[in-house]
Design a protein around this motif. Sequence first.
Motif, PDB file in Angstrom:
ATOM      1  N   TYR A 255      10.943  85.533  33.272  1.00  0.00           N
ATOM      2  CA  TYR A 255      11.178  84.275  32.577  1.00  0.00           C
ATOM      3  C   TYR A 255      10.156  83.219  32.997  1.00  0.00           C
ATOM      4  N   ALA A 256       9.905  83.141  34.299  1.00  0.00           N
ATOM      5  CA  ALA A 256       8.927  82.166  34.792  1.00  0.00           C
ATOM      6  C   ALA A 256       7.568  82.384  34.152  1.00  0.00           C
ATOM      7  N   MET A 257       7.161  83.653  34.007  1.00  0.00           N
ATOM      8  CA  MET A 257       5.880  83.958  33.382  1.00  0.00           C
ATOM      9  C   MET A 257       5.883  83.566  31.912  1.00  0.00           C
ATOM     10  N   MET A 258       6.998  83.768  31.221  1.00  0.00           N
ATOM     11  CA  MET A 258       7.087  83.408  29.815  1.00  0.00           C
ATOM     12  C   MET A 258       6.844  81.915  29.622  1.00  0.00           C
ATOM     13  N   VAL A 259       7.323  81.105  30.560  1.00  0.00           N
ATOM     14  CA  VAL A 259       7.214  79.654  30.425  1.00  0.00           C
ATOM     15  C   VAL A 259       5.862  79.133  30.895  1.00  0.00           C
ATOM     16  N   GLU A 260       5.431  79.555  32.084  1.00  0.00           N
ATOM     17  CA  GLU A 260       4.279  78.904  32.697  1.00  0.00           C
ATOM     18  C   GLU A 260       2.952  79.622  32.498  1.00  0.00           C
ATOM     19  N   ASP A 261       2.971  80.855  32.001  1.00  0.00           N
ATOM     20  CA  ASP A 261       1.715  81.572  31.791  1.00  0.00           C
ATOM     21  C   ASP A 261       1.125  81.159  30.443  1.00  0.00           C
ATOM     22  N   THR A 262       0.539  79.978  30.415  1.00  0.00           N
ATOM     23  CA  THR A 262      -0.024  79.437  29.183  1.00  0.00           C
ATOM     24  C   THR A 262      -1.310  78.685  29.489  1.00  0.00           C
ATOM     25  N   HIS A 263      -2.297  78.851  28.616  1.00  0.00           N
ATOM     26  CA  HIS A 263      -3.561  78.132  28.725  1.00  0.00           C
ATOM     27  C   HIS A 263      -3.713  77.140  27.577  1.00  0.00           C
ATOM     28  N   VAL A 264      -2.627  76.885  26.851  1.00  0.00           N
ATOM     29  CA  VAL A 264      -2.653  75.953  25.727  1.00  0.00           C
ATOM     30  C   VAL A 264      -1.657  74.836  26.004  1.00  0.00           C
ATOM     31  N   GLU A 265      -1.658  73.803  25.146  1.00  0.00           N
ATOM     32  CA  GLU A 265      -0.753  72.678  25.341  1.00  0.00           C
ATOM     33  C   GLU A 265       0.669  73.098  24.963  1.00  0.00           C
ATOM     34  N   THR A 266       1.523  73.177  25.956  1.00  0.00           N
ATOM     35  CA  THR A 266       2.885  73.685  25.780  1.00  0.00           C
ATOM     36  C   THR A 266       3.883  72.718  26.394  1.00  0.00           C
ATOM     37  N   ARG A 267       5.037  72.615  25.765  1.00  0.00           N
ATOM     38  CA  ARG A 267       6.111  71.770  26.276  1.00  0.00           C
ATOM     39  C   ARG A 267       7.406  72.571  26.361  1.00  0.00           C
ATOM     40  N   VAL A 268       8.221  72.246  27.357  1.00  0.00           N
ATOM     41  CA  VAL A 268       9.608  72.706  27.407  1.00  0.00           C
ATOM     42  C   VAL A 268      10.479  71.516  27.033  1.00  0.00           C
ATOM     43  N   ILE A 269      11.324  71.705  26.038  1.00  0.00           N
ATOM     44  CA  ILE A 269      12.222  70.628  25.620  1.00  0.00           C
ATOM     45  C   ILE A 269      13.632  71.015  26.020  1.00  0.00           C
ATOM     46  N   GLU A 270      14.209  70.236  26.922  1.00  0.00           N
ATOM     47  CA  GLU A 270      15.560  70.483  27.424  1.00  0.00           C
ATOM     48  C   GLU A 270      16.548  69.553  26.724  1.00  0.00           C
ATOM     49  N   TYR A 271      17.597  70.127  26.171  1.00  0.00           N
ATOM     50  CA  TYR A 271      18.602  69.354  25.456  1.00  0.00           C
ATOM     51  C   TYR A 271      19.860  69.226  26.312  1.00  0.00           C
ATOM     52  N   ARG A 272      20.261  67.977  26.522  1.00  0.00           N
ATOM     53  CA  ARG A 272      21.496  67.661  27.241  1.00  0.00           C
ATOM     54  C   ARG A 272      22.213  66.542  26.486  1.00  0.00           C
ATOM     55  N   ARG A 273      23.427  66.231  26.929  1.00  0.00           N
ATOM     56  CA  ARG A 273      24.155  65.134  26.302  1.00  0.00           C
ATOM     57  C   ARG A 273      23.507  63.792  26.672  1.00  0.00           C
ATOM     58  N   ARG A 274      23.586  62.869  25.729  1.00  0.00           N
ATOM     59  CA  ARG A 274      23.027  61.544  25.953  1.00  0.00           C
ATOM     60  C   ARG A 274      23.776  60.812  27.063  1.00  0.00           C
ATOM     61  N   GLY A 275      23.028  60.014  27.802  1.00  0.00           N
ATOM     62  CA  GLY A 275      23.612  59.152  28.811  1.00  0.00           C
ATOM     63  C   GLY A 275      23.406  57.704  28.417  1.00  0.00           C
ATOM     64  N   PRO A 276      23.925  56.765  29.219  1.00  0.00           N
ATOM     65  CA  PRO A 276      23.806  55.342  28.881  1.00  0.00           C
ATOM     66  C   PRO A 276      22.372  54.834  28.841  1.00  0.00           C
ATOM     67  N   ASP A 277      21.441  55.495  29.546  1.00  0.00           N
ATOM     68  CA  ASP A 277      20.052  55.043  29.569  1.00  0.00           C
ATOM     69  C   ASP A 277      19.116  56.012  28.849  1.00  0.00           C
ATOM     70  N   SER A 278      19.672  56.923  28.048  1.00  0.00           N
ATOM     71  CA  SER A 278      18.839  57.930  27.381  1.00  0.00           C
ATOM     72  C   SER A 278      17.832  57.302  26.426  1.00  0.00           C
ATOM     73  N   GLY A 279      18.217  56.214  25.772  1.00  0.00           N
ATOM     74  CA  GLY A 279      17.307  55.565  24.845  1.00  0.00           C
ATOM     75  C   GLY A 279      16.086  54.994  25.523  1.00  0.00           C
ATOM     76  N   ILE A 280      16.201  54.698  26.804  1.00  0.00           N
ATOM     77  CA  ILE A 280      15.084  54.134  27.574  1.00  0.00           C
ATOM     78  C   ILE A 280      14.288  55.232  28.272  1.00  0.00           C
TER      79      ILE A 280
END
Length: 255
Positions: free
Chosen positions: A133-158
């Motif tokens: 799994y670690a290799m799947m995520v970090e073995d990249t030579h291009v512009e890559t992002r991990v987007i993590e989805y969680r519930r909003r908090g009181p300061d999420s908008g900031i």
Amino acid sequence: MSEFGRENPQFYLTAPTACPYLPGKYERKVFTHLVGEKASALNDILTQGGFRRSQNIAYRPACEACKACVSVRVRVDEFQPSRTFRRIIKRNADLIGEELPPQPSADQYALFRDYLDMRHAEGGMAEMTVLDYAMMVEDTHVETRVIEYRRRGPDSGIRGRGRGPLIAVALTDVLSDGLSMVYSFFDPDMADRSLGTFMILDHIERARKAGLPYVYLGYWVKGSPKMGYKIRFAPQEHLTGTGWLRVEGEDDAQD
């Protein structure tokens, strides 16, 4: 890899293996390495030509007797969510996605394992270890992002981040003309949220805000139930022998 190999990519053809999408079919792939300073530019060109990325490999089907795999990209500016999609967006309004560098975490792997065990226990990725799994995520030579989805908090908008347990994750490449969704997974116990669909809708909105015209969804395989959802995001373009062709989707395909 030599400097010649970095500047002049070499392409290879795999041996035939059983097709994971269509019973009784066999697949072959053509692939090359994405390494060096020009990896991002090469990834752009290859993605526009129907390739997909997996770690530092770009590949596309090269099956001799089958053309079922069709590259799909959503036309962001023209996309209008259907009533079904609007319900899914509303259902997940309490979630926020935080963009992070391509770095694996224990939370990600735990969610990834739950997803595989519940949704794809017989699939080719079922035996992936934490190192895989670690290799799947970090073995990249291009512009890559991990987007993590969680519930909003009181300061999420900031702060642009949520709180609480990790609910869904998308591994996404940033291209010159769009976002390419490399892989995504989510909490299998939250099926009522339609999280897979929600992440695509969220990526369409992210691309819109970034001024990018496309979201690349990989391959749609006609006749494969597990790939049927991709045709729902319309209007979209399919890569044909003469280039990208605009098509309308089918909003009644399965989730």
